[in-house]
Enzyme design. Structure first.
Site, PDB file in Angstrom:
ATOM      1  N   ASN A  12       0.875  -1.173   0.000  1.00 56.53           N
ATOM      2  CA  ASN A  12       0.000   0.000   0.000  1.00 56.53           C
ATOM      3  C   ASN A  12       0.911   1.221   0.000  1.00 56.53           C
ATOM      4  O   ASN A  12       1.420   1.629   1.046  1.00 56.53           O
ATOM      5  CB  ASN A  12      -0.888  -0.052   1.249  1.00 56.53           C
ATOM      6  CG  ASN A  12      -1.840   1.124   1.332  1.00 56.53           C
ATOM      7  OD1 ASN A  12      -1.758   2.066   0.530  1.00 56.53           O
ATOM      8  ND2 ASN A  12      -2.736   1.085   2.303  1.00 56.53           N
ATOM      9  N   ARG A  96      -2.482  -1.993  -3.578  1.00 53.25           N
ATOM     10  CA  ARG A  96      -3.665  -1.153  -3.417  1.00 53.25           C
ATOM     11  C   ARG A  96      -3.534   0.006  -4.404  1.00 53.25           C
ATOM     12  O   ARG A  96      -2.527   0.709  -4.410  1.00 53.25           O
ATOM     13  CB  ARG A  96      -3.729  -0.604  -2.002  1.00 53.25           C
ATOM     14  CG  ARG A  96      -4.880   0.363  -1.844  1.00 53.25           C
ATOM     15  CD  ARG A  96      -4.782   1.116  -0.548  1.00 53.25           C
ATOM     16  NE  ARG A  96      -5.937   1.970  -0.404  1.00 53.25           N
ATOM     17  CZ  ARG A  96      -5.923   3.109   0.268  1.00 53.25           C
ATOM     18  NH1 ARG A  96      -4.825   3.519   0.872  1.00 53.25           N
ATOM     19  NH2 ARG A  96      -7.003   3.839   0.360  1.00 53.25           N
ATOM     20  N   HIS A 185     -12.484   3.496  -0.275  1.00 52.20           N
ATOM     21  CA  HIS A 185     -12.521   2.511   0.817  1.00 52.20           C
ATOM     22  C   HIS A 185     -13.275   1.242   0.391  1.00 52.20           C
ATOM     23  O   HIS A 185     -13.775   0.497   1.227  1.00 52.20           O
ATOM     24  CB  HIS A 185     -13.245   3.048   2.074  1.00 52.20           C
ATOM     25  CG  HIS A 185     -12.519   4.107   2.825  1.00 52.20           C
ATOM     26  ND1 HIS A 185     -13.188   5.135   3.471  1.00 52.20           N
ATOM     27  CD2 HIS A 185     -11.212   4.308   3.055  1.00 52.20           C
ATOM     28  CE1 HIS A 185     -12.307   5.920   4.057  1.00 52.20           C
ATOM     29  NE2 HIS A 185     -11.107   5.454   3.822  1.00 52.20           N
ATOM     30  N   ARG A 246     -10.798  16.168   6.904  1.00 54.18           N
ATOM     31  CA  ARG A 246     -11.586  16.595   5.741  1.00 54.18           C
ATOM     32  C   ARG A 246     -12.989  17.009   6.168  1.00 54.18           C
ATOM     33  O   ARG A 246     -13.579  16.396   7.055  1.00 54.18           O
ATOM     34  CB  ARG A 246     -11.715  15.451   4.723  1.00 54.18           C
ATOM     35  CG  ARG A 246     -10.404  15.034   4.121  1.00 54.18           C
ATOM     36  CD  ARG A 246     -10.605  13.949   3.056  1.00 54.18           C
ATOM     37  NE  ARG A 246      -9.379  13.188   2.900  1.00 54.18           N
ATOM     38  CZ  ARG A 246      -9.320  11.859   2.844  1.00 54.18           C
ATOM     39  NH1 ARG A 246     -10.417  11.126   2.898  1.00 54.18           N
ATOM     40  NH2 ARG A 246      -8.163  11.258   2.732  1.00 54.18           N
ATOM     41  N   GLU A 389      -8.188  -4.689   5.207  1.00 57.31           N
ATOM     42  CA  GLU A 389      -8.031  -4.390   3.787  1.00 57.31           C
ATOM     43  C   GLU A 389      -6.888  -5.191   3.168  1.00 57.31           C
ATOM     44  O   GLU A 389      -6.969  -5.608   2.016  1.00 57.31           O
ATOM     45  CB  GLU A 389      -7.803  -2.881   3.603  1.00 57.31           C
ATOM     46  CG  GLU A 389      -9.067  -2.091   3.897  1.00 57.31           C
ATOM     47  CD  GLU A 389      -8.823  -0.608   4.100  1.00 57.31           C
ATOM     48  OE1 GLU A 389      -8.406  -0.236   5.220  1.00 57.31           O
ATOM     49  OE2 GLU A 389      -9.049   0.169   3.173  1.00 57.31           O
TER      50      GLU A 389
END
Ligand code: ADP
Length: 403
Positions: A12, A96, A185, A246, A389
């Site tokens: 990743n 990823r 996601h 965010r 993940e």
């Protein structure tokens, strides 16, 4: 690939970090996990844990100039444990990749054409895809003979109906610039929605689930019978829930106002909304543990930030209940969702009429296992389902190279 090749390395690659896990697909065992941080700075750090060897975490500090150097350092750590990238037991490397656009809706073996296409998506994912591409190129150079697979964050959301994926803006303009809701996601939403079905003893096709992935980045999804029908992130990961840094949803006119009235540049507005908003913008902290501690001390700003966070979450639970029509489960996951009991309690508080409730003592249990936290009488199962993940990327990669 030989019959004995049962290991997958998951990479990743972020803008200044590389996270990795070497997983044995016979049983999902982690052989080694690690992280390189602050790539490109003087204070880079590599933390490597050789789980197979039962070894302790090894940490090295010192400048690591770029992703190439980072991956070489990782390869050296793995080799020191007899798990080097040259091992015949390595079946593939799973990467990823954040943005797959409309083209990539499935995990994909990477060749030159695929890499070119991922590059073409850089304008819609300027923060993420370039780092992913660098990681892929470096890994390819190290093992050119090995299958490298891209697993896309957007892929799970490709099943969203057109009416959920399109913004209500001029169609020609939107299409010319590939402006639509892609969602992110996805690997986590896929994994958690499936695990939630398993927790209920059902097949994914039988259940409707609202997944709340609450990490530093946060997103919600509505999953009907195993297929995503709506999600809160859009063209970029900025839309939707209040996140660590965010803003999530704002009136788009806020940006014109900041430009015209506050005199900010586009880049400044980008930084404001992506890095200086959300919880950190509201109260100066983006770690939910710290925010809860401040609330316990009577801090009003922390309280308001928490309330805004929860209010947005509740609005999405309501919206996705309407989208799904029937909700079988609400699943909380990622750093906040898995650990912050007060967030779970507050998000579901007052939703009894919708069949949702949280049992205080079940909610207080800490565990790494998927578990129900709703009382028996509740019509909707409320669950905590830890995400994974890396395992999902490894499984998708392994399935593809063995297909
Ligand atoms: P990401 O992968 O998006 O960086 P994570 O899923 O690891 O994020 O979530 C990180 C966040 O989880 C932290 O910023 C913090 O707010 C929250 N978190 C982690 N542990 C706890 C905890 N024990 N209690 C409350 N919040 C926690």
């Amino acid at each position: 690939m030989t019959a004995t090749a049962t290991r997958v390395l998951v990479l990743n690659s972020g803008s200044s970090s590389v996270k990795y896990q070497l997983i044995d697909m016979n049983d999902g065992t982690r052989l080694a996990v690690g992280l390189v941080e602050r790539i490109g700075e003087q204070t880079s750090r590599l933390a490597h844990t050789p789980l197979a060897a039962g070894g302790d975490k090894r940490e090295t500090e010192g400048a690591i100039a770029d992703h190439d150097a980072a991956l070489k350092a990782v390869a050296a750590e793995l080799a020191a444990d007899g798990l080097g990238l040259d091992s015949p037991q390595l079946a593939a490397i799973g990467h990823r990749v954040v943005h797959g656009g409309l083209k990539f809706t499935e995990p994909t073996v990477i060749d030159d054409a695929v890499l070119t296409e991922i590059e073409r998506l850089v304008p819609v994912a300027p923060l993420h895809n370039p780092a992913n591409i660098t990681g892929i190129r470096t890994a390819q150079a190290m093992r050119p003979d090995l299958p490298q697979v891209a697993v896309f964050d957007t892929a799970f959301h490709a099943t969203m109906p057109e009416y959920a994926a399109r913004y209500a803006i001029d169609v020609e303009t939107a299409d010319a610039h590939r402006i639509r809701r892609y969602g992110f996601h996805g690997t986590s939403h896929a994994y958690v929605s499936r695990k939630t079905a398993a927790l209920l003893g059902k097949d994914p096709s039988e259940v409707n689930v609202i997944v709340l992935h609450l990490g530093n980045g946060a997103s919600a999804s509505a999953v009907a019978g195993g297929r995503c029908v709506d999600t809160s992130m859009g063209l970029t990961p900025l839309e939707g829930l209040v996140m660590g840094t965010r803003s999530g949803d704002v009136d788009p006119a806020v940006t014109f106002h900041l430009k015209r009235v506050a005199g900010m540049s586009t880049d400044e507005i980008d930084v404001l909304l992506n890095k200086k908003s959300g919880l950190i913008g509201l109260c100066g902290d983006n770690d939910m543990r710290e925010i809860r501690r401040r609330i316990d001390e009577g801090d009003e700003r922390a309280r308001l930030a928490f309330d805004i966070y929860i209010h947005r979450l509740k609005k999405y639970i309501g919206a996705y209940s309407a989208v799904l029509g029937r909700v079988d489960a609400v699943a909380f996951t990622a750093g906040v969702g898995e650990n912050a009991a007060p967030v779970r309690e507050a998000a579901v508080a007052g939703l009894e009429e919708m069949g949702m409730a949280v049992d205080a003592s079940l909610n207080a249990v800490r565990s790494d296992e998927p578990r129900l936290i709703s009382p028996e009488y509740a019509r909707v199962a409320v669950a905590v389902v830890p995400t994974d993940e890396e395992l999902e990327i490894a499984q998708q990669t392994y399935a593809l190279v063995n297909a």
